[in-house]
Write a protein that holds these residues in place. Structure first.
Motif, PDB file in Angstrom:
ATOM      1  N   ASP A 152      76.473  -8.386  35.083  1.00  0.00           N
ATOM      2  CA  ASP A 152      77.418  -8.560  34.760  1.00  0.00           C
ATOM      3  C   ASP A 152      77.818  -7.919  35.060  1.00  0.00           C
ATOM      4  O   ASP A 152      79.098  -8.280  35.910  1.00  0.00           O
ATOM      5  N   VAL A 153      77.418  -6.444  34.266  1.00  0.00           N
ATOM      6  CA  VAL A 153      78.590  -5.452  34.704  1.00  0.00           C
ATOM      7  C   VAL A 153      78.494  -4.343  35.543  1.00  0.00           C
ATOM      8  O   VAL A 153      76.497  -4.222  34.742  1.00  0.00           O
ATOM      9  N   ALA A 154      78.148  -3.971  35.967  1.00  0.00           N
ATOM     10  CA  ALA A 154      77.177  -2.282  35.960  1.00  0.00           C
ATOM     11  C   ALA A 154      77.464  -0.682  35.220  1.00  0.00           C
ATOM     12  O   ALA A 154      78.835  -1.155  35.229  1.00  0.00           O
ATOM     13  N   ALA A 155      76.739  -0.183  35.012  1.00  0.00           N
ATOM     14  CA  ALA A 155      77.165   0.988  33.890  1.00  0.00           C
ATOM     15  C   ALA A 155      77.964   1.682  35.104  1.00  0.00           C
ATOM     16  O   ALA A 155      77.599   2.248  36.133  1.00  0.00           O
ATOM     17  N   GLY A 156      79.209   2.536  34.000  1.00  0.00           N
ATOM     18  CA  GLY A 156      80.212   2.875  35.502  1.00  0.00           C
ATOM     19  C   GLY A 156      80.871   1.715  35.729  1.00  0.00           C
ATOM     20  O   GLY A 156      82.471   2.873  35.993  1.00  0.00           O
ATOM     21  N   ALA A 157      80.933   0.885  36.323  1.00  0.00           N
ATOM     22  CA  ALA A 157      81.735   0.013  36.677  1.00  0.00           C
ATOM     23  C   ALA A 157      83.223  -0.490  35.852  1.00  0.00           C
ATOM     24  O   ALA A 157      82.551   0.296  34.779  1.00  0.00           O
ATOM     25  N   ALA A 158      84.178  -0.763  36.415  1.00  0.00           N
ATOM     26  CA  ALA A 158      85.201  -0.939  35.178  1.00  0.00           C
ATOM     27  C   ALA A 158      85.200  -2.845  34.814  1.00  0.00           C
ATOM     28  O   ALA A 158      84.758  -3.144  35.488  1.00  0.00           O
ATOM     29  N   LEU A 159      85.777  -1.844  33.455  1.00  0.00           N
ATOM     30  CA  LEU A 159      85.034  -3.609  33.033  1.00  0.00           C
ATOM     31  C   LEU A 159      86.925  -4.091  33.139  1.00  0.00           C
ATOM     32  O   LEU A 159      86.939  -5.588  33.099  1.00  0.00           O
ATOM     33  N   VAL A 160      87.935  -3.862  33.098  1.00  0.00           N
ATOM     34  CA  VAL A 160      88.892  -3.891  33.312  1.00  0.00           C
ATOM     35  C   VAL A 160      90.353  -3.090  34.036  1.00  0.00           C
ATOM     36  O   VAL A 160      89.402  -1.804  33.779  1.00  0.00           O
ATOM     37  N   PRO A 161      91.068  -4.105  34.512  1.00  0.00           N
ATOM     38  CA  PRO A 161      91.882  -2.697  35.365  1.00  0.00           C
ATOM     39  C   PRO A 161      92.641  -2.126  34.578  1.00  0.00           C
ATOM     40  O   PRO A 161      93.842  -2.602  33.482  1.00  0.00           O
ATOM     41  N   ALA A 162      93.509  -0.935  35.803  1.00  0.00           N
ATOM     42  CA  ALA A 162      95.017  -0.718  34.768  1.00  0.00           C
ATOM     43  C   ALA A 162      96.158  -1.586  35.310  1.00  0.00           C
ATOM     44  O   ALA A 162      95.850  -1.707  36.130  1.00  0.00           O
ATOM     45  N   GLY A 163      96.726  -1.581  34.372  1.00  0.00           N
ATOM     46  CA  GLY A 163      97.976  -2.431  35.422  1.00  0.00           C
ATOM     47  C   GLY A 163      98.159  -3.812  34.858  1.00  0.00           C
ATOM     48  O   GLY A 163      99.247  -4.140  35.269  1.00  0.00           O
ATOM     49  N   ARG A 164      97.264  -4.483  34.084  1.00  0.00           N
ATOM     50  CA  ARG A 164      97.345  -5.933  34.563  1.00  0.00           C
ATOM     51  C   ARG A 164      96.737  -6.059  32.326  1.00  0.00           C
ATOM     52  O   ARG A 164      95.964  -5.620  31.713  1.00  0.00           O
ATOM     53  N   PRO A 165      97.721  -7.081  32.134  1.00  0.00           N
ATOM     54  CA  PRO A 165      97.558  -7.822  31.357  1.00  0.00           C
ATOM     55  C   PRO A 165      96.541  -7.923  30.369  1.00  0.00           C
ATOM     56  O   PRO A 165      95.604  -8.684  31.456  1.00  0.00           O
ATOM     57  N   LEU A 166      95.809  -7.410  29.242  1.00  0.00           N
ATOM     58  CA  LEU A 166      94.849  -7.670  28.646  1.00  0.00           C
ATOM     59  C   LEU A 166      94.716  -9.394  28.702  1.00  0.00           C
ATOM     60  O   LEU A 166      95.215  -9.829  27.717  1.00  0.00           O
ATOM     61  N   ARG A 167      93.913 -10.414  28.362  1.00  0.00           N
ATOM     62  CA  ARG A 167      93.566 -11.778  28.630  1.00  0.00           C
ATOM     63  C   ARG A 167      92.181 -11.671  27.435  1.00  0.00           C
ATOM     64  O   ARG A 167      91.301 -10.985  27.135  1.00  0.00           O
ATOM     65  N   ALA A 168      92.391 -12.502  27.163  1.00  0.00           N
ATOM     66  CA  ALA A 168      90.891 -13.159  25.796  1.00  0.00           C
ATOM     67  C   ALA A 168      89.843 -13.071  26.730  1.00  0.00           C
ATOM     68  O   ALA A 168      88.683 -12.028  26.218  1.00  0.00           O
ATOM     69  N   PRO A 169      89.139 -13.331  28.004  1.00  0.00           N
ATOM     70  CA  PRO A 169      88.164 -12.995  28.973  1.00  0.00           C
ATOM     71  C   PRO A 169      88.166 -11.475  28.606  1.00  0.00           C
ATOM     72  O   PRO A 169      87.214 -11.139  29.081  1.00  0.00           O
ATOM     73  N   ASP A 170      89.560 -10.876  28.902  1.00  0.00           N
ATOM     74  CA  ASP A 170      88.893  -9.478  28.925  1.00  0.00           C
ATOM     75  C   ASP A 170      89.079  -9.081  27.587  1.00  0.00           C
ATOM     76  O   ASP A 170      87.989  -7.492  28.231  1.00  0.00           O
ATOM     77  N   LEU A 171      88.841  -9.197  27.124  1.00  0.00           N
ATOM     78  CA  LEU A 171      88.636  -8.844  25.539  1.00  0.00           C
ATOM     79  C   LEU A 171      87.462  -9.127  25.152  1.00  0.00           C
ATOM     80  O   LEU A 171      86.513  -8.672  24.596  1.00  0.00           O
ATOM     81  N   GLY A 172      86.380 -10.169  24.954  1.00  0.00           N
ATOM     82  CA  GLY A 172      85.115 -10.711  24.893  1.00  0.00           C
ATOM     83  C   GLY A 172      84.614  -9.550  26.377  1.00  0.00           C
ATOM     84  O   GLY A 172      82.855  -9.162  25.280  1.00  0.00           O
ATOM     85  N   LEU A 173      84.555  -9.009  27.509  1.00  0.00           N
ATOM     86  CA  LEU A 173      84.522  -8.026  28.398  1.00  0.00           C
ATOM     87  C   LEU A 173      83.941  -6.815  28.080  1.00  0.00           C
ATOM     88  O   LEU A 173      83.028  -6.842  27.261  1.00  0.00           O
ATOM     89  N   LEU A 174      85.154  -5.910  26.997  1.00  0.00           N
ATOM     90  CA  LEU A 174      85.084  -5.362  26.491  1.00  0.00           C
ATOM     91  C   LEU A 174      84.352  -5.114  25.009  1.00  0.00           C
ATOM     92  O   LEU A 174      83.565  -4.132  24.574  1.00  0.00           O
ATOM     93  N   ALA A 175      84.282  -6.022  24.596  1.00  0.00           N
ATOM     94  CA  ALA A 175      83.577  -6.498  23.434  1.00  0.00           C
ATOM     95  C   ALA A 175      81.853  -5.733  23.363  1.00  0.00           C
ATOM     96  O   ALA A 175      81.781  -5.350  22.839  1.00  0.00           O
ATOM     97  N   ALA A 176      81.713  -7.120  24.608  1.00  0.00           N
ATOM     98  CA  ALA A 176      80.200  -7.037  25.182  1.00  0.00           C
ATOM     99  C   ALA A 176      79.693  -5.704  25.394  1.00  0.00           C
ATOM    100  O   ALA A 176      78.630  -4.919  25.730  1.00  0.00           O
TER     101      ALA A 176
END
Length: 410
Positions: A152-176
């Motif tokens: 799903d995501v490698a350690a150190g990889a970007a979960l969300v980029p800068a400069g793009r408004p956060l969406r519901a899936p982004d919040l789920g990924l951050l929480a995970a």
């Protein structure tokens, strides 16, 4: 940019595309940390890296049986493979069993793959023919039915980029990933000033002769909120000389963007331009847009300012085309989120002038866009519209029947 003629200044109108490309203040709103519950549609100030891999362990993507893939090669419905059932994996717990050659372990979706296994066979391709024995009717390749620990995501990889408004899936990924708060740009503070001796607060019950309630400021505040800003209604300034300059000096100290709803007369526009010139540098005075030509853009010590026409319809159209993209830029986002678009056919011809952007309000019914026309002072035209059609600057009009994008109002 301008030349003086007597006591008047004449400014060359810029196109909307020139304004969007050229009027790009460097200012960004401050950075603050907010919890995930308050982060929807906020713009990250920096990319957020994952502190660990996700999902963090090799897990099953299906209900079935963990196996050594080699034990299933050649299996078919006519010639199945038979494996010894050695136990089951429980959700939320480490496996307490190992998969050895010729054996399998029952797996739930999301369970941890036990040691010795390298694949999971879907339950649909198995059968329990006798106690302790599982029949496999389809082979599986190594890695089948599972996800890697870092797939799903490698350690150190970007979960969300800068400069793009956060969406519901982004919040789920951050929480995970265990991220509970995020550094975002603060909602840009937008000071909204109305001007004119005839303008009175919208709460006024009885109007005097020639007075009008301030309809533009509340509508602008709603557009600011919808674009992620923090509107501050800075009141109504009368036409007394120097009054607007004084008010601008007050609000500029605590604003990321200033919006002035000016009068529609030439004199009122000149008064606004003079007041703005006293506190900043005018970038343009006039946009090639209909409605909304008498629009002013300025930089006031790093704080952008938009001087809008006094007519409500014109003011709101211009703010949607210029103010909303600028507001997103101030909040750290260079590409505003797309608005809802519906394809429709024009019910009639639409005329335009090359070099000018025309914004036409329309209603929608059965895939047909019906243009709405009326003076720019009529806010009811916007209120009745389902959306609008943009005739681009190079075009000289659109014929009836043309397929167009109708951009929805929110």
């Amino acid at each position: 940019m301008s030349e003086a003629t007597g006591s008047r200044e004449f400014f060359t109108a810029r196109t909307v595309s020139e304004a969007l490309a050229g009027f790009r203040p460097a200012r960004r709103s401050a950075v603050e940390r907010v919890p995930l519950a308050a982060a929807l549609h906020r713009v990250p100030a920096a990319a957020v890296a994952s502190p660990s891999p996700l999902p963090g362990f090799v897990r099953s993507t299906v209900d079935g049986y963990a196996v050594r893939a080699a034990d299933t090669y050649g299996a078919s419905e006519g010639l199945p493979s038979y494996l010894d059932l050695r136990g089951a994996v429980r959700m939320g717990a480490a496996p307490d069993v190992t998969v050895t050659p010729g054996a399998c372990v029952a797996m739930p979706t999301g369970g941890v793959l036990p040691e010795g296994a390298d694949a999971v066979v879907m339950v649909e391709y198995t059968a329990a023919t006798m106690p302790g024995t599982i029949e496999i009717t389809r082979p599986v390749a190594p890695g089948g039915g599972v996800v890697r620990a870092d797939e799903d995501v490698a350690a150190g990889a970007a979960l969300v980029p800068a400069g793009r408004p956060l969406r519901a899936p982004d919040l789920g990924l951050l929480a995970a990933a265990g991220v509970t708060d995020v550094a975002v740009h603060a909602r840009p503070r937008v000071a909204i000033i109305s001007t004119g001796d005839e303008v009175v607060p919208s709460s006024t019950v009885d109007l005097g002769p020639g007075q009008v309630r301030d309809a533009t400021a509340p509508a602008l505040a709603a557009l600011v909120l919808d674009a992620g800003g923090d509107p501050v209604q800075a009141g109504i300034v009368d036409d007394e000389p120097g009054a607007l300059t004084d008010r601008l000096s007050e609000v500029l100290a605590d604003a990321d963007l200033v919006v002035v709803s000016a009068g529609s007369s030439v004199g009122a526009r000149d008064e606004t331009a003079g007041a703005v010139a006293a506190v900043g540098e005018i970038w343009c005075h006039g946009l090639a847009i209909k409605p909304g030509k008498p629009t002013l853009l300025a930089d006031c010590g790093g704080v952008p300012l938009i001087g809008l026409p006094g007519n409500p319809l014109s003011a709101l159209v211009v703010f949607g085309q210029i103010g909303v993209p600028l507001l997103w830029r101030l909040s750290g986002c260079d590409t505003p989120p797309p608005l809802p678009v519906t394809r429709a056919r024009l019910s009639r011809d639409l005329a335009s002038a090359a070099g000018r952007l025309d914004v036409i309000q329309v209603t929608l019914a059965d895939g047909v866009a019906e243009p709405l026309f009326g003076p720019s002072a009529l806010l009811s035209v916007l209120a009745r519209a389902d959306g609008y059609v943009v005739i681009p600057e190079p075009a000289t009009g659109l014929p009836a029947g043309t397929e167009v994008d109708v951009i929805g109002h929110r």
